[in-house]
Write a protein that holds these residues in place. Structure first.
Motif, PDB file in Angstrom:
ATOM      1  N   ILE A  61       1.061  -1.271  -0.007  1.00  0.00           N
ATOM      2  CA  ILE A  61       0.125   0.153  -0.239  1.00  0.00           C
ATOM      3  C   ILE A  61       0.908   1.028  -0.538  1.00  0.00           C
ATOM      4  O   ILE A  61       1.754   1.133   0.250  1.00  0.00           O
ATOM      5  CB  ILE A  61      -1.158  -0.036   1.364  1.00  0.00           C
ATOM      6  N   ILE A  62       0.203   2.151  -0.406  1.00  0.00           N
ATOM      7  CA  ILE A  62       1.092   3.308  -0.949  1.00  0.00           C
ATOM      8  C   ILE A  62      -0.214   4.415   0.251  1.00  0.00           C
ATOM      9  O   ILE A  62      -1.390   4.237  -0.114  1.00  0.00           O
ATOM     10  CB  ILE A  62       1.632   4.080  -2.448  1.00  0.00           C
ATOM     11  N   VAL A  63       1.058   5.082   0.898  1.00  0.00           N
ATOM     12  CA  VAL A  63       0.204   5.446   1.528  1.00  0.00           C
ATOM     13  C   VAL A  63       0.546   7.626   2.018  1.00  0.00           C
ATOM     14  O   VAL A  63       1.981   7.591   1.717  1.00  0.00           O
ATOM     15  CB  VAL A  63      -0.278   5.924   3.415  1.00  0.00           C
ATOM     16  N   GLY A  64       0.211   8.562   1.830  1.00  0.00           N
ATOM     17  CA  GLY A  64       0.703  10.309   1.874  1.00  0.00           C
ATOM     18  C   GLY A  64       0.597  10.275   3.783  1.00  0.00           C
ATOM     19  O   GLY A  64      -0.701  10.178   4.201  1.00  0.00           O
ATOM     20  N   PHE A  75      -4.805   6.703   2.733  1.00  0.00           N
ATOM     21  CA  PHE A  75      -4.302   5.393   1.775  1.00  0.00           C
ATOM     22  C   PHE A  75      -4.373   6.530   0.241  1.00  0.00           C
ATOM     23  O   PHE A  75      -5.848   6.371  -0.148  1.00  0.00           O
ATOM     24  CB  PHE A  75      -5.064   4.436   2.503  1.00  0.00           C
ATOM     25  N   LEU A  76      -3.267   5.892  -0.777  1.00  0.00           N
ATOM     26  CA  LEU A  76      -4.140   6.385  -1.871  1.00  0.00           C
ATOM     27  C   LEU A  76      -3.665   5.147  -2.446  1.00  0.00           C
ATOM     28  O   LEU A  76      -4.668   5.384  -4.152  1.00  0.00           O
ATOM     29  CB  LEU A  76      -2.281   7.740  -2.335  1.00  0.00           C
ATOM     30  N   ALA A  99      -0.799  13.777  -2.605  1.00  0.00           N
ATOM     31  CA  ALA A  99       0.022  13.098  -1.351  1.00  0.00           C
ATOM     32  C   ALA A  99      -0.051  14.562  -0.156  1.00  0.00           C
ATOM     33  O   ALA A  99      -0.323  15.315   0.353  1.00  0.00           O
ATOM     34  CB  ALA A  99       0.918  12.043  -0.657  1.00  0.00           C
ATOM     35  N   GLU A 100       1.039  15.569  -1.185  1.00  0.00           N
ATOM     36  CA  GLU A 100       1.720  16.973  -0.944  1.00  0.00           C
ATOM     37  C   GLU A 100       0.090  17.776  -0.642  1.00  0.00           C
ATOM     38  O   GLU A 100       0.066  18.462   0.298  1.00  0.00           O
ATOM     39  CB  GLU A 100       2.532  17.904  -2.133  1.00  0.00           C
TER      40      GLU A 100
END
Length: 126
Positions: A61-64, A75-76, A99-100
């Motif tokens: 998982i990719i998160v910001g 969660f992206l 995310a930013e």
């Protein structure tokens, strides 16, 4: 801390039967700096287990999240390790921008995203 998932991630989590409880546990690990990779900017990669097997055969998982501003995490994106080894540089760049923007959004802007159905808040109960 408030925990969110974007529209794409919400659909993916439902399809893969990833509960909010699992996401809450992952968010707790991320805040405790238990991540698999710091991708730079506000992006982190974390492994979560697939139902019936371990993290090794599970999902990425990719998160910001911004450590200095620990009041929000989102969660992206996610993928099964068996489907791909990693995200591309193009995907990473796009996710970093999202995310930013989310991390720097005001509470009013976040509430507007919730009202429009662009993001969902992860709840402490299912």
């Amino acid at each position: 801390m408030r925990i969110f998932k974007n529209k794409w991630f919400n659909r993916w989590a439902r399809r893969e039967k990833i509960s909010d409880t699992i996401l809450l546990d992952a968010a707790t690990d991320i805040v405790a700096d238990k991540v698999d990779a710091d991708l730079g900017g506000c992006l982190f990669k974390k492994r979560i287990a697939r139902a019936g097997s371990g993290k090794r055969e599970g999902y990425r998982i990719i998160v910001g999240y911004k450590k200095q501003n620990a009041d929000r995490i989102i969660f992206l994106y996610a993928f099964a390790k068996s489907e791909k080894a990693n995200i591309s540089l193009r995907e990473e760049s796009a996710l970093s921008l999202v995310a930013e923007a989310f991390i720097s959004a005001t509470d009013k802007q976040v509430n507007e995203l919730i009202a429009r159905g662009s993001i969902w808040e992860v709840r402490h109960h299912e």
